[in-house]
Design a protein around this motif. Sequence first.
Motif, PDB file in Angstrom:
ATOM      1  N   MET A 171       4.981  -5.273   0.929  1.00  0.00           N
ATOM      2  CA  MET A 171       4.322  -3.979   1.134  1.00  0.00           C
ATOM      3  C   MET A 171       5.100  -3.116   2.118  1.00  0.00           C
ATOM      4  SD  MET A 171       0.315  -5.094   1.279  1.00  0.00           S
ATOM      5  CE  MET A 171      -0.517  -5.781  -0.162  1.00  0.00           C
ATOM      6  N   ALA A 172       5.624  -3.725   3.170  1.00  0.00           N
ATOM      7  CA  ALA A 172       6.399  -2.973   4.153  1.00  0.00           C
ATOM      8  C   ALA A 172       7.662  -2.379   3.532  1.00  0.00           C
ATOM      9  CB  ALA A 172       6.771  -3.872   5.327  1.00  0.00           C
ATOM     10  N   ALA A 173       8.160  -3.007   2.458  1.00  0.00           N
ATOM     11  CA  ALA A 173       9.348  -2.505   1.763  1.00  0.00           C
ATOM     12  C   ALA A 173       9.005  -1.465   0.708  1.00  0.00           C
ATOM     13  CB  ALA A 173      10.095  -3.675   1.113  1.00  0.00           C
TER      14      ALA A 173
ATOM     15  N   PRO B  22       5.089  -2.556  -5.103  1.00  0.00           N
ATOM     16  CA  PRO B  22       3.767  -3.006  -5.551  1.00  0.00           C
ATOM     17  C   PRO B  22       3.677  -4.526  -5.562  1.00  0.00           C
ATOM     18  CG  PRO B  22       5.030  -2.129  -7.402  1.00  0.00           C
ATOM     19  CD  PRO B  22       5.814  -1.826  -6.162  1.00  0.00           C
ATOM     20  N   VAL B  23       2.508  -5.048  -5.177  1.00  0.00           N
ATOM     21  CA  VAL B  23       2.330  -6.490  -5.002  1.00  0.00           C
ATOM     22  C   VAL B  23       1.176  -6.989  -5.864  1.00  0.00           C
ATOM     23  CG1 VAL B  23       1.754  -8.317  -3.351  1.00  0.00           C
ATOM     24  CG2 VAL B  23       3.264  -6.433  -2.657  1.00  0.00           C
ATOM     25  N   VAL B  24       1.443  -8.086  -6.574  1.00  0.00           N
ATOM     26  CA  VAL B  24       0.410  -8.868  -7.256  1.00  0.00           C
ATOM     27  C   VAL B  24       0.196 -10.126  -6.425  1.00  0.00           C
ATOM     28  CG1 VAL B  24      -0.183 -10.164  -9.331  1.00  0.00           C
ATOM     29  CG2 VAL B  24       1.069  -8.003  -9.528  1.00  0.00           C
ATOM     30  N   ALA B  25      -1.042 -10.435  -6.080  1.00  0.00           N
ATOM     31  CA  ALA B  25      -1.286 -11.564  -5.187  1.00  0.00           C
ATOM     32  C   ALA B  25      -2.634 -12.201  -5.474  1.00  0.00           C
ATOM     33  CB  ALA B  25      -1.236 -11.119  -3.722  1.00  0.00           C
TER      34      ALA B  25
ATOM     35  N   SER C 115      -3.986 -11.333   4.394  1.00  0.00           N
ATOM     36  CA  SER C 115      -2.981 -10.373   4.834  1.00  0.00           C
ATOM     37  C   SER C 115      -3.056  -9.054   4.091  1.00  0.00           C
ATOM     38  CB  SER C 115      -1.575 -10.964   4.677  1.00  0.00           C
ATOM     39  OG  SER C 115      -1.251 -11.146   3.310  1.00  0.00           O
ATOM     40  N   THR C 116      -3.412  -9.073   2.811  1.00  0.00           N
ATOM     41  CA  THR C 116      -3.249  -7.888   1.977  1.00  0.00           C
ATOM     42  C   THR C 116      -4.305  -6.818   2.230  1.00  0.00           C
ATOM     43  OG1 THR C 116      -4.541  -8.871   0.183  1.00  0.00           O
ATOM     44  CG2 THR C 116      -2.156  -9.246   0.158  1.00  0.00           C
ATOM     45  N   GLY C 117      -5.460  -7.198   2.751  1.00  0.00           N
ATOM     46  CA  GLY C 117      -6.488  -6.215   3.054  1.00  0.00           C
ATOM     47  C   GLY C 117      -6.909  -5.381   1.860  1.00  0.00           C
ATOM     48  N   GLY C 118      -6.873  -5.971   0.668  1.00  0.00           N
ATOM     49  CA  GLY C 118      -7.265  -5.245  -0.537  1.00  0.00           C
ATOM     50  C   GLY C 118      -6.194  -4.333  -1.092  1.00  0.00           C
ATOM     51  N   ALA C 119      -4.969  -4.361  -0.539  1.00  0.00           N
ATOM     52  CA  ALA C 119      -3.906  -3.438  -0.966  1.00  0.00           C
ATOM     53  C   ALA C 119      -3.023  -4.012  -2.064  1.00  0.00           C
ATOM     54  CB  ALA C 119      -3.048  -3.046   0.230  1.00  0.00           C
ATOM     55  N   ALA C 120      -3.310  -5.232  -2.527  1.00  0.00           N
ATOM     56  CA  ALA C 120      -2.566  -5.833  -3.632  1.00  0.00           C
ATOM     57  C   ALA C 120      -3.416  -5.811  -4.893  1.00  0.00           C
ATOM     58  CB  ALA C 120      -2.180  -7.275  -3.287  1.00  0.00           C
TER      59      ALA C 120
ATOM     60  N   LEU D 190      -0.675   1.186  -5.575  1.00  0.00           N
ATOM     61  CA  LEU D 190      -0.385  -0.048  -4.843  1.00  0.00           C
ATOM     62  C   LEU D 190       0.612   0.193  -3.719  1.00  0.00           C
ATOM     63  CD1 LEU D 190      -0.136  -2.648  -7.758  1.00  0.00           C
ATOM     64  CD2 LEU D 190      -1.924  -2.528  -6.013  1.00  0.00           C
ATOM     65  N   VAL D 191       1.642   0.993  -3.996  1.00  0.00           N
ATOM     66  CA  VAL D 191       2.631   1.276  -2.955  1.00  0.00           C
ATOM     67  C   VAL D 191       1.988   2.031  -1.800  1.00  0.00           C
ATOM     68  CG1 VAL D 191       4.710   2.613  -2.423  1.00  0.00           C
ATOM     69  CG2 VAL D 191       4.632   1.188  -4.485  1.00  0.00           C
ATOM     70  N   ASP D 192       1.162   3.028  -2.095  1.00  0.00           N
ATOM     71  CA  ASP D 192       0.501   3.791  -1.030  1.00  0.00           C
ATOM     72  C   ASP D 192      -0.401   2.895  -0.193  1.00  0.00           C
ATOM     73  OD1 ASP D 192       1.759   6.069  -1.877  1.00  0.00           O
ATOM     74  OD2 ASP D 192       0.015   6.914  -2.910  1.00  0.00           O
ATOM     75  N   ALA D 193      -1.236   2.093  -0.869  1.00  0.00           N
ATOM     76  CA  ALA D 193      -2.160   1.211  -0.146  1.00  0.00           C
ATOM     77  C   ALA D 193      -1.390   0.157   0.645  1.00  0.00           C
ATOM     78  CB  ALA D 193      -3.121   0.541  -1.125  1.00  0.00           C
ATOM     79  N   GLY D 194      -0.337  -0.395   0.050  1.00  0.00           N
ATOM     80  CA  GLY D 194       0.453  -1.416   0.724  1.00  0.00           C
ATOM     81  C   GLY D 194       1.183  -0.877   1.934  1.00  0.00           C
ATOM     82  N   THR D 195       1.714   0.335   1.827  1.00  0.00           N
ATOM     83  CA  THR D 195       2.406   0.933   2.964  1.00  0.00           C
ATOM     84  C   THR D 195       1.451   1.136   4.137  1.00  0.00           C
ATOM     85  OG1 THR D 195       3.977   2.045   1.496  1.00  0.00           O
ATOM     86  CG2 THR D 195       3.754   2.921   3.723  1.00  0.00           C
ATOM     87  N   ARG D 196       0.242   1.590   3.841  1.00  0.00           N
ATOM     88  CA  ARG D 196      -0.753   1.764   4.920  1.00  0.00           C
ATOM     89  C   ARG D 196      -1.126   0.418   5.534  1.00  0.00           C
ATOM     90  NH1 ARG D 196      -2.944   5.379   1.120  1.00  0.00           N
ATOM     91  NH2 ARG D 196      -4.525   3.845   0.517  1.00  0.00           N
ATOM     92  N   ARG D 197      -1.349  -0.578   4.694  1.00  0.00           N
ATOM     93  CA  ARG D 197      -1.743  -1.891   5.210  1.00  0.00           C
ATOM     94  C   ARG D 197      -0.643  -2.500   6.074  1.00  0.00           C
ATOM     95  NH1 ARG D 197      -4.982  -5.323   7.620  1.00  0.00           N
ATOM     96  NH2 ARG D 197      -4.787  -7.478   6.920  1.00  0.00           N
ATOM     97  N   ALA D 198       0.587  -2.500   5.577  1.00  0.00           N
ATOM     98  CA  ALA D 198       1.682  -3.087   6.345  1.00  0.00           C
ATOM     99  C   ALA D 198       1.924  -2.323   7.638  1.00  0.00           C
ATOM    100  CB  ALA D 198       2.954  -3.117   5.503  1.00  0.00           C
ATOM    101  N   GLY D 199       1.759  -0.992   7.601  1.00  0.00           N
ATOM    102  CA  GLY D 199       1.965  -0.200   8.795  1.00  0.00           C
ATOM    103  C   GLY D 199       0.978  -0.504   9.903  1.00  0.00           C
TER     104      GLY D 199
END
Length: 358
Positions: free
Chosen positions: A283-285, A288-291, A296-301, A329-338
Amino acid sequence: MRVVLVAEQLRRGVPGGIGTYVRGLAQGLRALGADGPEVALWASRPRRREHDPVGLLGPVVTSRLPGPVLLWAWDSGLGGFGGRADVVHASSLAVPPRRRAPVTAMVHDLAWRRVPDAFPARGRRWHEAALGRALARASVLLTPSSATADDLVGAGADAGRVEVVEEGADHLPPPDQAAAEACLRRAGVAGRYLLTVSTLEPRKNLARLAAAYQEARPRLPEPWPLVVVGPPGWGEQGPAPGEGVVLVGPVEGATLAALYAGARAVVYVPLVEGFGLPAVEAMAAGVPVVASPMPSTGGAALEVDPLDTGAIAAALVRAATDEGTRSALVDAGTRRAGALTWKATARRHHEIWAAVDG
């Protein structure tokens, strides 16, 4: 205050996620500067003094004992830290006995209880005994998730001695694109690819992931390969190479960062996770993530049942090809990792240690 951080995991051939935690926490404590504690790392005698990964993190208190003997001593109630320290922090269930200073411990998961068949019998016995020692020795037990905290209370821990502290996602160095391209070229990978990152062992569910990938492959625009990054663990070593599955082994952090950034999608579906660092590294990169469901993912995957190969395959196709899903997924993952920084993790550790010392 002076904290002694047990860094013995970095002496292991496969430091894994616990090793990442040690490195990330040390990074976060350095970032606190004068607002943080004085820190020393404690580990066994290195095998090769010219290459000591512990020494790269800060001042080291080195035992005269080699790793296996030091761990045997701790298991036997011997060899507690006798030097200057206000708190000794164990980074795993390898918890030394208390001597002068109180001890705290990070318990990453109780996975051997949740999926016993994914662990060797000897490993289950050690983990169960080590949990008992942690409960007896540690003034406070830290965990990376509320799920593990609940497991600890169910195992007999006093809820008042359990603290949840999420881990960070900002530990990888800047990507080394040239190194990643060389790695892929050696593996025969050209163009787009899918990626998974984990130790090759039964708990990581790689055989089922490979089956799901074979189901998904004909539904992709091109037969993009599934690149598998990670060291061998124990038991079933995961999918065999071939039919689009490419094993590249472990890589350096900068190479891994570039492999994440270049992937069409990252898929990580272990049977159980205490936290799940590879998912938030991806997510920090900005990938999009499938998990499988994990803290860790906080619902962002794009979450899937790790036992359902059809669901994994469908999610993989969707994350790799559906632009609306990918963007969300990229938007949600970027927020979560940040929101997950090792400095914040270190600050919370320091608060807990100060309370214990007080």
